[in-house]
Design an enzyme around this catalytic site. Structure first.
Site, PDB file in Angstrom:
ATOM      1  N   LYS A  48       0.815  -1.236   0.104  1.00  0.00           N
ATOM      2  CA  LYS A  48      -0.024  -0.114   0.404  1.00  0.00           C
ATOM      3  C   LYS A  48       0.835   1.438  -0.195  1.00  0.00           C
ATOM      4  CE  LYS A  48      -3.025  -2.957   0.090  1.00  0.00           C
ATOM      5  NZ  LYS A  48      -2.517  -4.625  -0.161  1.00  0.00           N
ATOM      6  N   GLY A 179      -5.707 -11.969  -9.585  1.00  0.00           N
ATOM      7  CA  GLY A 179      -6.851 -11.443  -8.336  1.00  0.00           C
ATOM      8  C   GLY A 179      -6.171 -10.441  -7.502  1.00  0.00           C
ATOM      9  N   GLY A 260      -2.434 -15.669  -5.490  1.00  0.00           N
ATOM     10  CA  GLY A 260      -2.485 -16.676  -4.243  1.00  0.00           C
ATOM     11  C   GLY A 260      -1.413 -16.602  -3.305  1.00  0.00           C
ATOM     12  N   HIS A 434     -23.691  16.196   1.359  1.00  0.00           N
ATOM     13  CA  HIS A 434     -23.404  16.471   0.443  1.00  0.00           C
ATOM     14  C   HIS A 434     -22.707  17.319  -0.062  1.00  0.00           C
ATOM     15  CE1 HIS A 434     -24.274  17.626  -3.934  1.00  0.00           C
ATOM     16  NE2 HIS A 434     -24.389  18.482  -3.347  1.00  0.00           N
TER      17      HIS A 434
END
Length: 454
Positions: A48, A179, A260, A434
């Site tokens: 990340k 993936g 994976g 909003h």
């Protein structure tokens, strides 16, 4: 005082150790590598970090669209890599200090179960020690899965473990597997200027997730220049040339295997102690996380049939320790686990989608809303993507999928709805500020209730 020995210091292991200190439990944590496990050292956090660097690079490259002109941009790859190491080291150090402050005994070495109450630890200096406890908790994590006909050399053919240590990204990369890991690498490498080809055996990226939102992500990545080869495999890699099952071939600077992860349960005394497993994954009672040996528990990536996600490991740690400390079960609601793919844009999902509903024989209705007309998304120049929400016919909300900006944050509102089994009529009454991105959720809920607004 009860004694607990934990094998593995990743998210499952260190979380269990920390949580156990809330009770009258003496805790010993065994780790053969570095505290924090794959997630902190080679996975979630460094990945990340690189995704954030890639996003910053993209924002600078497109800043002229907002009237901000930046000239002579230069990436100092050495400084970028150092910042990543500093971030990881700070977090690892923090975990170590926290464990020490909570009086958890940390033992460095390879732990294996000798009998149901004893863990043998082989230390790096050759010494061995036996640790006795009332309970044993296995949290040994996982490693990148390899492909039988492709040998990883960690130079030209690498896994995510090595990729995150690049001094600077290669110019042309073949990613095997679409993936979450493969898609995240494709996104960040593309934003850092690499030419990326992604090979996937399935018909769509992110197999198992909602096809509509997965397809939306693929289209956006394709527009950015990522080349996807779906329903395709790699048949041969010779020197720098990769040969595909469609008989095409191409030269690459690097091949990243991202198919994976496999459980790390070898050489830890599983078979010798009769602990049931299937293909390396340990079978547990999901109500308590106990294996078939009642005082031995298993958590995280090694558990059979549960998602290999750090936040699932944290939750399992709390559940298992609660049972150890109190004897009461505190089961996890696996139906409401958020799943996030940290690409640009992000994709996130919770609960079931139309495909999994069909497999389970559940009749559902669905509604969706695009980010195209969402004011905040337009302001940010990120108004591509959709929100999809599913409910049972005349029943509660059972799933949702989001592809768009900040999807990984937005999914949690939908996670609560799934976890608490909210009805569309109830959820559609929630008011969304909003302008915010979450208005796309509000619009979807109104439509799901049969009374759409925009």
């Amino acid at each position: 005082m009860k004694k607990l020995t934990i094998i593995g210091g990743g998210p499952a292991g260190y979380a269990a150790a920390l949580y156990a200190t809330n009770f009258d439990i003496e805790v010993t944590l065994i780790e053969s590598d570095t505290l924090g496990g794959t997630c902190l050292n080679r996975g979630c956090i460094p990945a990340k970090y690189w995704l954030h660097v890639a996003e910053l690079n993209h924002e600078i490259d497109t800043s002229n669209e907002f009237g901000i002109e930046i000239k002579d941009k230069k990436i100092n790859w050495q400084q970028t890599a150092q910042k990543r190491f500093d971030t990881v080291n700070k977090l690892v150090s923090g975990i170590g200090m926290l464990l020490k402050s909570k009086k958890v005994t940390v033992v460095e070495g390879w732990g294996s179960i000798k009998d149901k109450n004893t863990v043998n630890v082989k230390k790096q200096d050759g010494d061995e020690v036996d640790i006795y406890s009332d309970f044993i908790l296995i949290a040994t994590g996982s490693k990148p899965r390899e492909i039988p006909n492709i040998k990883v050399d960690e130079k030209f053919i690498i896994t995510s473990d090595t990729a995150l240590n690049w001094e600077e990204p290669p110019q042309k990369v073949c990613v095997i597997g679409a993936g979450a890991i493969g898609c995240e690498f494709a996104s960040l490498l593309n934003d850092l200027g690499s030419e990326v080809t992604v090979v996937e055996l399935a018909k769509e990226i992110l197999p198992g997730l909602d096809k509509r939102t997965s397809g939306e992500l693929r289209k956006q990545l394709t527009k950015r220049g990522v080349d996807f080869k779906l329903s395709t495999s790699v048949t041969e890699i010779k020197d720098s040339k990769v040969v595909f099952s469609d008989e095409e071939n191409a030269e690459f600077d690097c091949v990243l295997v991202a198919v994976g992860r496999s459980p790390l349960t070898e050489n830890i005394g599983i078979n010798q102690n009769g602990i049931k497993s299937s293909n390396g994954y340990l079978e547990v009672n999901l109500e308590t996380l106990q294996t078939n040996v009642s005082n031995i528990y298993a958590l995280g990536d090694i558990v059979s049939g549960t998602p290999q996600l750090a936040h699932v490991a944290f939750a399992e740690a709390i559940s298992a320790v609660t049972h150890i400390a109190t004897g009461k079960s505190s089961p996890i609601n696996y139906k409401a686990i958020p799943y996030v793919v940290y690409t640009r844009p992000e994709l996130a999902e919770v609960g079931i989608n139309s495909d999994t509903a069909k497999e389970k024989g559940i009749d559902i209705k669905q509604a969706q809303h695009s980010f195209a007309g969402i004011g905040r998304a337009l302001i940010q120049n990120q108004n591509q993507g959709i929100v999809k929400v599913y409910s049972e016919e005349d029943g509660p909300i059972v799933g949702a999928s989001v592809c768009g900006p900040a999807a990984g944050e937005m999914i949690h509102e939908l996670m609560y709805m799934v976890g608490w089994e909210a009805l569309p009529s109830e959820a559609s009454e929630f008011i969304h500020a909003h302008p915010t991105l979450s208005e796309a959720i509000g619009e979807s809920l109104l439509s799901l209730n049969g009374r759409g607004l925009h």
